[in-house]
Design an enzyme around this catalytic site. Structure first.
Site, PDB file in Angstrom:
ATOM      1  CE  LYS A 255      19.626  27.772  29.244  1.00 35.93           C
ATOM      2  NZ  LYS A 255      19.660  29.166  29.634  1.00 35.93           N
TER       3      LYS A 255
HETATM    4  N1  GLU Z   1      23.870  34.379  30.617  1.00 32.80           N
HETATM    5  C1  GLU Z   1      23.893  34.628  29.207  1.00 32.80           C
HETATM    6  C2  GLU Z   1      23.217  33.491  28.469  1.00 32.80           C
HETATM    7  O1  GLU Z   1      23.010  32.415  29.055  1.00 32.80           O
HETATM    8  C3  GLU Z   1      25.310  34.786  28.639  1.00 32.80           C
HETATM    9  C4  GLU Z   1      25.928  36.042  29.052  1.00 32.80           C
HETATM   10  C5  GLU Z   1      27.235  36.413  28.355  1.00 32.80           C
HETATM   11  O2  GLU Z   1      27.977  35.553  27.862  1.00 32.80           O
HETATM   12  O3  GLU Z   1      27.529  37.597  28.365  1.00 32.80           O
HETATM   13  O4  GLU Z   1      22.868  33.667  27.326  1.00 32.80           O
END
Ligand code: GLU
Length: 284
Positions: A255
């Protein structure tokens, strides 16, 4: 059941090329299968998620040409479902409260008799300090952990799952789960909210997800999800772990790699087709 997949970003930063690849791939696969593409906002970490990042996610995805069904499931609106799942596992005798801090865990895991600390999908494997505490005795300042040995014993056979991506399906064995995954956290103590492993399993079932398409960085978490599903009486989807988009040094994008934020490429005049090309998806 119609092919149903989802993209599940956390609004803790800007979407980058790695997110674009994951979302476009899932969207393409849903379209090819004449299936459904859903969006889920994984915003249980209230300290790090912001409305501005969430708004930017919708904007970037729409600009990329994606369409999704509404209403979008936002995890912060769904906490009652996670509490119910936690209670169910607690009533089965599979959970215990944990008051250890990260520093406590590091200290206990590196005690001389323990050898070098082992790492699992969530970091240092929990050394079990609070394992004998009772679920009924939990307080607001505790985290909640899964007793992995009891969880695996609860099932007569360990489940399998189907993997259609680049990562081979990991064989679930009791030894792998107890020794290399360990007693993972299912509710955090800092935010008192469900941890990722619990909310993802509850929501994939609630959204009727038949195919989970996500990066191979999450492949080691998949056995945890596949174990939790039968314990909670939920179906197991098919998994497809895809390659990661890396920088020129081979490091996967994070990020904080704002230099590769979709918003920045947009500001510089890139088109959605340019982004597809950058991540190796050439046809629209
Ligand atoms: N929220 C998770 C992420 O941003 C992804 C979750 C998933 O694909 O199981 O890495």
């Amino acid at each position: 059941m119609a092919f149903t997949t989802r993209f599940a970003p956390s609004p803790t930063g800007q979407l980058h090329l790695g997110h674009a690849y994951s979302a476009l791939l899932a969207h393409d696969m849903a379209r090819a299968a004449q299936g459904r593409f859903l969006l889920r906002i994984e915003d249980t970490d209230t300290a790090r998620c912001t409305p501005a990042f969430e708004a930017q996610i919708y904007d970037d995805l729409a600009w990329l040409g994606l369409t999704w069904e509404t209403p979008v499931l936002r995890q912060s609106d769904n906490t009652a479902a996670y509490d119910a799942a936690l209670d169910r596992l607690g009533d089965m005798g599979l959970l215990y409260p944990c008051r250890c801090t990260r520093a406590d865990i590091r200290r206990a895991a590196s005690a001389p008799q323990e050898g070098a600390p082992m790492h699992g999908p969530d970091g240092v494997i929990y050394p079990g300090t609070c394992r004998n505490r009772r679920w009924e005795d939990r307080s607001d300042t505790d985290a909640v952990r899964l007793n992995m040995a009891r969880a695996t014993d609860r099932l007569t056979t360990l489940p399998h799952y189907t993997e259609t991506g680049i990562h081979p399906a990991l064989r679930l064995t009791r030894a792998h789960l107890t020794d290399e995954v360990g007693d993972i956290v299912l509710a955090r103590r800092d935010t008192k909210t469900a941890a990722y492993h619990l909310s993802v399993v509850v929501d994939d079932a609630a959204q009727g997800i038949t195919h989970v398409i996500r990066g191979e960085d999450l492949a080691t978490a998949t056995p945890i999800h596949v174990l939790l599903q039968p314990l909670l009486g939920l179906p197991t989807p098919i998994y497809n772990h895809h390659r990661l988009i890396r920088d020129e040094h081979g490091k996967r994008l994070a990020k904080r790699d704002d230099a590769r934020a979709i918003a920045l490429y947009r500001a510089e005049g890139a088109t959605p087709q340019d982004i597809r090309g950058m991540v190796g998806l050439t046809t629209a």
